[in-house]
Write a protein that holds these residues in place. Structure first.
Motif, mmCIF file in Angstrom:
data_model
loop_
_atom_site.group_PDB
_atom_site.id
_atom_site.type_symbol
_atom_site.label_atom_id
_atom_site.label_comp_id
_atom_site.label_asym_id
_atom_site.label_seq_id
_atom_site.Cartn_x
_atom_site.Cartn_y
_atom_site.Cartn_z
ATOM 1 N N ARG A 1 0.832 -1.198 0.000
ATOM 2 C CA ARG A 1 0.000 0.000 0.000
ATOM 3 C C ARG A 1 0.867 1.249 0.000
ATOM 4 N NH1 ARG A 1 -4.871 0.054 4.053
ATOM 5 N NH2 ARG A 1 -3.286 1.161 5.238
ATOM 6 N N ALA A 2 0.229 2.399 -0.111
ATOM 7 C CA ALA A 2 0.955 3.657 -0.127
ATOM 8 C C ALA A 2 1.744 3.883 1.159
ATOM 9 C CB ALA A 2 -0.019 4.813 -0.351
ATOM 10 N N ASP A 3 1.237 3.346 2.282
ATOM 11 C CA ASP A 3 1.926 3.537 3.557
ATOM 12 C C ASP A 3 3.026 2.501 3.789
ATOM 13 O OD1 ASP A 3 0.452 1.256 4.043
ATOM 14 O OD2 ASP A 3 -0.726 2.090 5.694
ATOM 15 N N GLY A 4 3.266 1.627 2.800
ATOM 16 C CA GLY A 4 4.325 0.633 2.912
ATOM 17 C C GLY A 4 3.892 -0.685 3.493
ATOM 18 N N ARG A 5 2.680 -0.770 4.030
ATOM 19 C CA ARG A 5 2.195 -2.035 4.572
ATOM 20 C C ARG A 5 1.799 -2.977 3.445
ATOM 21 N NH1 ARG A 5 -2.223 0.090 8.792
ATOM 22 N NH2 ARG A 5 -2.902 -2.081 8.655
ATOM 23 N N ARG A 6 1.940 -4.275 3.685
ATOM 24 C CA ARG A 6 1.535 -5.272 2.695
ATOM 25 C C ARG A 6 0.176 -5.855 3.083
ATOM 26 N NH1 ARG A 6 5.985 -9.723 1.740
ATOM 27 N NH2 ARG A 6 5.859 -9.923 4.002
ATOM 28 N N VAL A 7 -0.685 -6.054 2.084
ATOM 29 C CA VAL A 7 -2.004 -6.614 2.354
ATOM 30 C C VAL A 7 -2.463 -7.432 1.147
ATOM 31 C CG1 VAL A 7 -3.189 -4.534 1.529
ATOM 32 C CG2 VAL A 7 -4.363 -6.087 3.098
ATOM 33 N N ARG A 8 -3.122 -8.540 1.420
ATOM 34 C CA ARG A 8 -3.646 -9.425 0.368
ATOM 35 C C ARG A 8 -5.167 -9.291 0.334
ATOM 36 N NH1 ARG A 8 -0.979 -13.779 -1.840
ATOM 37 N NH2 ARG A 8 0.518 -13.779 -0.106
ATOM 38 N N CYS A 9 -5.630 -8.192 -0.247
ATOM 39 C CA CYS A 9 -7.075 -7.947 -0.328
ATOM 40 C C CYS A 9 -7.350 -7.003 -1.492
ATOM 41 C CB CYS A 9 -7.591 -7.333 0.976
ATOM 42 S SG CYS A 9 -9.356 -6.938 0.961
ATOM 43 N N THR A 10 -8.250 -7.385 -2.383
ATOM 44 C CA THR A 10 -8.557 -6.559 -3.545
ATOM 45 C C THR A 10 -9.303 -5.284 -3.165
ATOM 46 O OG1 THR A 10 -10.633 -7.758 -3.915
ATOM 47 C CG2 THR A 10 -8.668 -8.575 -5.062
ATOM 48 N N ARG A 11 -9.929 -5.270 -1.975
ATOM 49 C CA ARG A 11 -10.743 -4.125 -1.575
ATOM 50 C C ARG A 11 -10.112 -3.324 -0.433
ATOM 51 N NH1 ARG A 11 -16.723 -5.265 -0.313
ATOM 52 N NH2 ARG A 11 -16.792 -3.046 -0.852
ATOM 53 N N ALA A 12 -8.845 -3.563 -0.132
ATOM 54 C CA ALA A 12 -8.228 -2.940 1.040
ATOM 55 C C ALA A 12 -8.342 -1.423 1.034
ATOM 56 C CB ALA A 12 -6.763 -3.366 1.140
ATOM 57 N N ASP A 13 -7.966 -0.788 -0.064
ATOM 58 C CA ASP A 13 -8.018 0.676 -0.123
ATOM 59 C C ASP A 13 -9.455 1.184 -0.052
ATOM 60 O OD1 ASP A 13 -5.269 0.851 -0.283
ATOM 61 O OD2 ASP A 13 -5.241 0.864 -2.485
ATOM 62 N N GLU A 14 -10.342 0.480 -0.739
ATOM 63 C CA GLU A 14 -11.756 0.872 -0.732
ATOM 64 C C GLU A 14 -12.339 0.783 0.677
ATOM 65 O OE1 GLU A 14 -15.996 -1.006 -2.270
ATOM 66 O OE2 GLU A 14 -14.099 -1.736 -3.122
ATOM 67 N N LEU A 15 -12.039 -0.302 1.393
ATOM 68 C CA LEU A 15 -12.563 -0.484 2.747
ATOM 69 C C LEU A 15 -11.997 0.565 3.695
ATOM 70 C CD1 LEU A 15 -12.409 -4.383 3.022
ATOM 71 C CD2 LEU A 15 -14.449 -2.969 2.736
ATOM 72 N N ALA A 16 -10.717 0.913 3.515
ATOM 73 C CA ALA A 16 -10.111 1.927 4.367
ATOM 74 C C ALA A 16 -10.774 3.284 4.161
ATOM 75 C CB ALA A 16 -8.613 2.018 4.078
ATOM 76 N N LEU A 17 -11.035 3.645 2.901
ATOM 77 C CA LEU A 17 -11.647 4.933 2.600
ATOM 78 C C LEU A 17 -13.093 5.004 3.088
ATOM 79 C CD1 LEU A 17 -10.284 5.565 -1.021
ATOM 80 C CD2 LEU A 17 -9.689 6.831 1.065
ATOM 81 N N SER A 18 -13.793 3.877 3.036
ATOM 82 C CA SER A 18 -15.205 3.862 3.425
ATOM 83 C C SER A 18 -15.410 3.790 4.924
ATOM 84 C CB SER A 18 -15.910 2.673 2.767
ATOM 85 O OG SER A 18 -15.429 1.440 3.312
ATOM 86 N N GLY A 19 -14.323 3.529 5.675
ATOM 87 C CA GLY A 19 -14.458 3.391 7.126
ATOM 88 C C GLY A 19 -15.184 2.123 7.521
ATOM 89 N N ALA A 20 -15.058 1.079 6.720
ATOM 90 C CA ALA A 20 -15.782 -0.164 6.987
ATOM 91 C C ALA A 20 -15.396 -0.801 8.307
ATOM 92 C CB ALA A 20 -15.524 -1.156 5.848
ATOM 93 N N PHE A 21 -14.150 -0.557 8.758
ATOM 94 C CA PHE A 21 -13.692 -1.164 10.007
ATOM 95 C C PHE A 21 -13.844 -0.235 11.203
ATOM 96 C CE2 PHE A 21 -10.410 -3.722 7.349
ATOM 97 C CZ PHE A 21 -11.433 -4.534 6.881
ATOM 98 N N ALA A 22 -14.536 0.876 11.028
ATOM 99 C CA ALA A 22 -14.707 1.802 12.145
ATOM 100 C C ALA A 22 -15.477 1.128 13.267
ATOM 101 C CB ALA A 22 -15.459 3.052 11.676
ATOM 102 N N ALA A 23 -15.143 1.482 14.501
ATOM 103 C CA ALA A 23 -15.774 0.843 15.659
ATOM 104 C C ALA A 23 -17.260 1.175 15.719
ATOM 105 C CB ALA A 23 -15.085 1.302 16.936
ATOM 106 N N PRO A 24 -18.106 0.156 15.936
ATOM 107 C CA PRO A 24 -19.533 0.413 16.099
ATOM 108 C C PRO A 24 -19.794 1.013 17.477
ATOM 109 C CG PRO A 24 -19.055 -1.906 16.460
ATOM 110 C CD PRO A 24 -17.760 -1.263 16.039
#
Length: 372
Positions: free
Chosen positions: A321-344
């Protein structure tokens, strides 16, 4: 040779040359040669602590045992290389391994009593390797063994020297095993579930000991555990394994505060630690694929709440990723931008949310600090 498929971020790692380099590692198991680990690549630098996490069967222990050259019968490295500061380990003969283990490589495992001879005092079990490897006489080896016992925090080390394993507690036995592991001044220490069988107080003490030895000796540490709180307390970087692959790799604080892969996010929810403690407790639905299974796309897709049809179209690469982290997910950037993992919303009564017994208060406090 460059890391494949991509080189991990080392900007946040402790300064130092790579001690361990694993490139394109594939491990097979059984007579059918089922592939249990696929294309694993990472580095551990001098003074750096790297944690391998994931469910049972994810490939983290197979990877570390391959580093140590102690795979079980039927387990084989089928491709890739494992380099220990210039020494290619996968090509070593049995005799050459004897010169590496106990000197350049140290190891600490779960259930230390099973790795010690019950009929020989622990002092002798430490002194004998010192005599063989360092050429010390009996008196000098005994003196050095007592010094090592003291260095790992064993009280009255002269008395401990004459004790048999059954006379010591689990925490004391683990300290004995750590003393044996570091006696040869190794470049890399592999700790495989080294704190799992210990109560939370002793666990915190052993983790503190590992951190101190790492600082004092400049040890590189490769730590295998299912406990994310342990990794958060000790490690600079996290490698998240799922179904034999690395699915996320990044600095500990960043991964814990903002996971990039849905599996990492699920692990944090299940562990319910640090900032994630205020979430509803949950389980990860479904089961990982069988060893040797080769799904067409993402191996986590069947269990992932964010999976789409595109996730199963083909193999998902481990990308940077742009921040240098490695990730195996086609939607990683999309999920980060959408806040999908934000705490409920937080639970009504936080006091009812308790962490698993394996998570120490000390580790939990460390997590709260890195996620603040």
């Amino acid at each position: 040779m460059p890391l494949s498929p991509s080189e991990p971020n080392t900007a946040a790692a402790s300064p130092g040359a790579p001690v361990l380099t694993v490139e394109g590692l594939h491990i097979t198991v059984g007579s059918g040669r089922a592939e249990a680990v696929r294309d694993v690549s990472f580095r551990v630098r001098a003074g750096e602590a790297v944690g391998l996490v994931g469910e049972s069967g994810s490939g983290k222990t197979l990877t570390c045992r391959s580093v140590l050259g102690v795979g079980a019968p039927g387990v084989a490295v089928s491709a890739g290389r494992i380099d220990l500061a210039g020494t290619e380990l996968t090509a070593l003969s049995a005799r050459a391994w004897e010169q590496v283990r106990g000197s350049r490589l140290g190891a600490v495992f779960q259930d230390p009593a099973s790795y010690l001879n019950p009929s020989i005092t622990v002092g002798r079990q430490l002194a004998e390797p010192l005599r063989v490897r360092l050429g010390l006489n009996r008196a000098a080896a005994r003196e050095r063994a007592v010094e090592l016992f003291a260095s790992v925090g064993l009280h009255r080390p002269e008395e401990v020297y004459h004790r048999y394993p059954h006379e010591l507690s689990g925490g004391m036995l683990q300290r004995v095993l750590i003393a044996i592991a570091v006696a040869g001044e190794p470049e890399l220490l592999v700790a495989d579930e080294a704190t799992t069988a210990l109560d939370t107080v002793v666990q915190a003490e052993v983790l503190e000991l590992l951190a101190r030895l790492r600082t004092e000796r400049g040890l590189a540490l490769l730590l295998v555990t299912h406990d994310l709180a342990v990794v958060a307390e000790v490690c600079d970087r996290i490698l998240v394994f799922y179904a034999g692959e690395i699915v996320e790799d990044g600095p500990t604080a960043e991964v814990v505060a903002a996971p990039a892969h849905p599996y990492t996010e699920a692990l944090l929810r299940v562990a319910s630690i640090g900032d994630w403690r205020r979430r509803d407790l949950a389980v990860i639905p479904g089961r990982p694929p069988e060893a040797g299974a080769a799904p067409a796309g993402c191996r986590f897709a069947e269990r992932c709440a964010f999976a789409t049809a595109a996730c199963t179209d083909g193999p998902v690469p481990l990308t940077v990723r742009a921040d240098g982290r490695r990730v195996r997910c086609t939607r990683a950037d999309e999920l980060a931008l959408s806040g999908a993992f934000a705490a409920p919303a937080t639970v009504t009564d936080p006091a009812t949310v308790t962490a698993p017994a394996t998570v120490s208060d000390q580790a939990d406090r460390a997590l709260q600090e890195v996620t603040a």
